[in-house]
Design a protein around this motif. Structure first.
Motif, PDB file in Angstrom:
ATOM      1  N   GLU A  23     -15.421  37.765   7.578  1.00  0.00           N
ATOM      2  CA  GLU A  23     -15.411  36.307   7.583  1.00  0.00           C
ATOM      3  C   GLU A  23     -13.915  35.789   7.826  1.00  0.00           C
ATOM      4  O   GLU A  23     -13.727  34.720   8.494  1.00  0.00           O
ATOM      5  N   ASP A  25     -11.828  37.235   9.553  1.00  0.00           N
ATOM      6  CA  ASP A  25     -11.547  37.394  11.287  1.00  0.00           C
ATOM      7  C   ASP A  25     -12.313  36.284  11.697  1.00  0.00           C
ATOM      8  O   ASP A  25     -11.519  35.725  13.034  1.00  0.00           O
ATOM      9  N   GLY A  26     -13.344  35.775  11.468  1.00  0.00           N
ATOM     10  CA  GLY A  26     -14.059  34.721  12.058  1.00  0.00           C
ATOM     11  C   GLY A  26     -13.403  33.225  11.874  1.00  0.00           C
ATOM     12  O   GLY A  26     -13.072  32.607  12.899  1.00  0.00           O
ATOM     13  N   VAL A  27     -12.901  33.133  10.628  1.00  0.00           N
ATOM     14  CA  VAL A  27     -11.947  32.049  10.260  1.00  0.00           C
ATOM     15  C   VAL A  27     -10.597  31.975  11.261  1.00  0.00           C
ATOM     16  O   VAL A  27     -10.479  31.056  11.886  1.00  0.00           O
ATOM     17  N   ILE A  29     -10.525  33.620  14.034  1.00  0.00           N
ATOM     18  CA  ILE A  29     -10.520  33.379  15.668  1.00  0.00           C
ATOM     19  C   ILE A  29     -10.945  31.749  15.655  1.00  0.00           C
ATOM     20  O   ILE A  29     -10.350  31.077  16.752  1.00  0.00           O
ATOM     21  N   LYS A  30     -11.696  31.010  14.637  1.00  0.00           N
ATOM     22  CA  LYS A  30     -11.875  29.410  14.940  1.00  0.00           C
ATOM     23  C   LYS A  30     -10.526  28.796  14.990  1.00  0.00           C
ATOM     24  O   LYS A  30     -10.366  28.098  15.698  1.00  0.00           O
ATOM     25  N   VAL A  31      -9.604  29.267  13.998  1.00  0.00           N
ATOM     26  CA  VAL A  31      -8.377  28.659  13.975  1.00  0.00           C
ATOM     27  C   VAL A  31      -7.335  28.910  15.118  1.00  0.00           C
ATOM     28  O   VAL A  31      -6.830  27.824  15.607  1.00  0.00           O
ATOM     29  N   TYR A  32      -7.691  30.101  15.707  1.00  0.00           N
ATOM     30  CA  TYR A  32      -6.785  30.059  17.021  1.00  0.00           C
ATOM     31  C   TYR A  32      -7.309  29.559  18.060  1.00  0.00           C
ATOM     32  O   TYR A  32      -6.567  28.859  19.021  1.00  0.00           O
ATOM     33  N   THR A  33      -8.723  29.444  18.101  1.00  0.00           N
ATOM     34  CA  THR A  33      -9.171  28.791  19.130  1.00  0.00           C
ATOM     35  C   THR A  33      -9.016  27.196  18.988  1.00  0.00           C
ATOM     36  O   THR A  33      -8.816  26.501  20.066  1.00  0.00           O
ATOM     37  N   THR A  34      -9.236  26.631  17.977  1.00  0.00           N
ATOM     38  CA  THR A  34      -8.721  25.385  17.619  1.00  0.00           C
ATOM     39  C   THR A  34      -7.342  25.088  18.046  1.00  0.00           C
ATOM     40  O   THR A  34      -7.237  24.117  18.580  1.00  0.00           O
ATOM     41  N   LYS A  36      -5.535  26.745  19.799  1.00  0.00           N
ATOM     42  CA  LYS A  36      -5.353  26.665  21.542  1.00  0.00           C
ATOM     43  C   LYS A  36      -5.794  25.523  22.184  1.00  0.00           C
ATOM     44  O   LYS A  36      -5.170  24.952  23.105  1.00  0.00           O
ATOM     45  N   GLU A  38      -6.045  22.451  20.834  1.00  0.00           N
ATOM     46  CA  GLU A  38      -5.209  21.373  20.541  1.00  0.00           C
ATOM     47  C   GLU A  38      -3.961  21.467  21.305  1.00  0.00           C
ATOM     48  O   GLU A  38      -3.181  20.336  21.614  1.00  0.00           O
TER      49      GLU A  38
END
Length: 237
Positions: A23, A25-27, A29-34, A36, A38
């Motif tokens: 979970e 790691d999933g968060v 990845i989402k933060v990193y993706t977001t 990136k 932004e």
């Protein structure tokens, strides 16, 4: 039996930790993706801002150059209109393009009026002033030649003086300091003023009554009234 329970609990706890890690790691990845995404948007906005500033700068330079071209064109048109109006004025002294009032003569950038009545020097000054003008002062060769061509007899000039002077050649007046002189004689309070008579300047009592010459600055020639004055058949409006 208790060992089996303990093992099961341990396995369950380890399984829970793995789920938490997944979970997290999933968060992440989402933060990193977001972040990136932004960051990409921010970079695009920055590039857009810089491009906009560049375009604005180029537009300002273009407008400045355009304004200069328009200003230069206006000056050129004004010069052409003035020259053309001079030619029209030679043919028709009261042509509508003339930048002087009716009954006033036009020479270079000034208007001149010869009075048709007689006044003292002081009343001549008042009369000219009422016309937003002043008594004539000859300050350059061009005006001198213009006035000489009129062959005037006994017209007041803007030459007040406190003392009587001998006459002088009109050509000498343009280098004379008398144009700026206005003195009174303290003994008898009598004042002498200059007037033109053909090619000479004389000085007489300022209370004498003579004709006079007013001068004032001409208005700018109207480009439209001049450039549209010539009709195709060669006649002038």
């Amino acid at each position: 039996m208790s060992e089996e329970i303990t093992y099961a609990d341990l396995k369950f706890q380890e399984s829970g930790k793995k789920e938490n890690i997944h979970e997290f790691d999933g968060v992440g990845i989402k933060v990193y993706t977001t972040l990136k995404i932004e960051t990409g948007k921010l970079n695009k906005m920055q590039n857009f801002k810089e491009e906009l500033q560049k375009n604005v700068s180029l537009q300002l330079i273009h407008n400045k150059n355009s304004s200069k071209m328009i200003r230069d064109l206006s000056i050129t048109l004004q010069e052409i209109a003035t020259k053309l109006c001079h030619e029209l004025y030679k043919r028709e002294p009261e042509h509508k393009c003339k930048p002087c009032p009716k009954a006033w003569m036009w020479h270079e950038d000034s208007c001149y009026r010869l009075s048709d009545h007689y006044e003292t020097w002081q009343k001549s000054v008042v009369f000219c002033s009422a016309q937003n003008a002043s008594l004539l002062t000859i300050k350059n060769k061009s005006v001198l030649e213009f006035i000489k061509s009129k062959k005037l007899r006994r017209y007041w000039l803007g030459l007040p003086n406190g003392e009587y002077q001998d006459y002088q050649n009109l050509d000498e007046t343009i280098i004379s300091s008398n144009w700026l002189t206005q003195r009174r004689n303290d003994i008898n309070d009598r004042m002498f003023c200059g007037y033109i008579d053909t090619q000479y300047v004389y000085y007489g009592d300022c209370t004498f009554k003579l004709k006079f010459i007013c001068e004032k600055l001409a208005n700018p020639v109207e480009v439209k009234s001049t450039l549209l004055s010539e009709i195709p058949d060669g006649k002038y409006s």
